[in-house]
Design an enzyme around this catalytic site. Structure first.
Site, PDB file in Angstrom:
ATOM      1  N   LYS A   1       0.844  -1.199   0.000  1.00  0.00           N
ATOM      2  CA  LYS A   1       0.000   0.000   0.000  1.00  0.00           C
ATOM      3  C   LYS A   1       0.879   1.248   0.000  1.00  0.00           C
ATOM      4  CE  LYS A   1      -4.378  -0.935   2.308  1.00  0.00           C
ATOM      5  NZ  LYS A   1      -5.081  -0.705   3.578  1.00  0.00           N
TER       6      LYS A   1
HETATM    7  C1  E4P Z   1      -8.570  -0.304   3.509  1.00  0.00           C
HETATM    8  O1  E4P Z   1      -7.719  -0.857   2.812  1.00  0.00           O
HETATM    9  C2  E4P Z   1      -8.224   0.355   4.785  1.00  0.00           C
HETATM   10  O2  E4P Z   1      -7.439  -0.532   5.560  1.00  0.00           O
HETATM   11  C3  E4P Z   1      -9.372   0.762   5.654  1.00  0.00           C
HETATM   12  O3  E4P Z   1     -10.598   0.443   5.084  1.00  0.00           O
HETATM   13  C4  E4P Z   1      -9.225   2.154   6.181  1.00  0.00           C
HETATM   14  O4  E4P Z   1     -10.421   2.713   6.563  1.00  0.00           O
HETATM   15  P1  E4P Z   1     -10.580   3.815   7.708  1.00  0.00           P
HETATM   16  O5  E4P Z   1      -9.203   4.143   8.207  1.00  0.00           O
HETATM   17  O6  E4P Z   1     -11.256   4.986   7.094  1.00  0.00           O
HETATM   18  O7  E4P Z   1     -11.416   3.142   8.734  1.00  0.00           O
END
Ligand code: E4P
Length: 196
Positions: free
Chosen positions: A85
């Site tokens: 990521k």
């Molecule tokens: C997705 O890949 C993320 O890990 C996750 O959904 C983050 O969402 P949030 O930080 O808005 O809860």
């Protein structure tokens, strides 16, 4: 459509894998901590093995672009099914598309994360990202229309034949899962509670 589990909880991952429901797993540093994974390498290797050959996303923990590349290479060496990521922009607002391009060209799968607009989806696709994570909940938090961003992004990627797959994350309710699914998400990543 595929379903990923947004979790680092091994028993939840095992449970939903055994039911044939999930096609991959996404994590981030907060999820790792919440699920008691204080050593990211150990937990990432355990998850990757458990779900292989399905993909596991692991997020870089640095704001520095050069360090993102070296960290990504290290994470990639942990297992064959790891996607890295990389944020659209770092905390100083600097675009990270060069990092995405460099990693994909080196054969490393990138999940271009925290996309909040179709413009960012276009840039991530151009940079060659394997996955692009649209954060539905955060778009809604800002008063945006996440279903429109998902639908327009899916149409645009298909029209121009990009390989990138949309993962919809930042899911806060079962309704968000259904809405993302109906808007044309290729993948929805959801916390275990939504599946239950
Ligand atoms: C997705 O890949 C993320 O890990 C996750 O959904 C983050 O969402 P949030 O930080 O808005 O809860």
């Amino acid at each position: 459509m595929e379903i990923f589990l947004d979790s680092a909880n091994l028993s939840e991952i095992q449970k939903w894998t055994d039911m044939g429901i999930i096609d991959g797993v996404t994590t981030n540093p907060s999820i790792m901590l919440k699920d008691g994974a204080y050593n990211i390498e150990t937990r990432a290797k355990e998850i990757a093995k458990l779900i292989s050959p399905n993909p596991l996303s692991v997020e870089v923990t640095t704001n520095d672009l050069a360090e993102m590349v070296s960290q990504a290479k290290k994470f990639d060496s942990w297992a064959q099914n790891i996607a890295i990521k990389i944020p659209q922009i770092n905390q100083d607002g600097v675009p990270c598309y060069g990092v995405i391009k460099q990693l994909e060209e080196a054969g490393i799968m990138v999940n271009a994360t925290v996309a909040l607009s179709i413009g960012q989806v276009m840039l991530s696709a151009k940079a060659g990202a394997t996955y692009i994570s649209i954060f539905a909940g955060r778009i809604s938090d800002e008063g945006g229309d996440s279903a429109a961003v998902i639908a327009n992004s899916a149409d645009w990627l298909e029209r121009w034949d990009y390989k990138s797959k949309i993962i919809v994350g930042s899911i806060r309710s079962v309704g968000d899962v259904i809405s993302a699914a109906l808007a044309g998400a290729h993948i929805v990543t959801t916390p275990p509670a939504m599946l239950a």
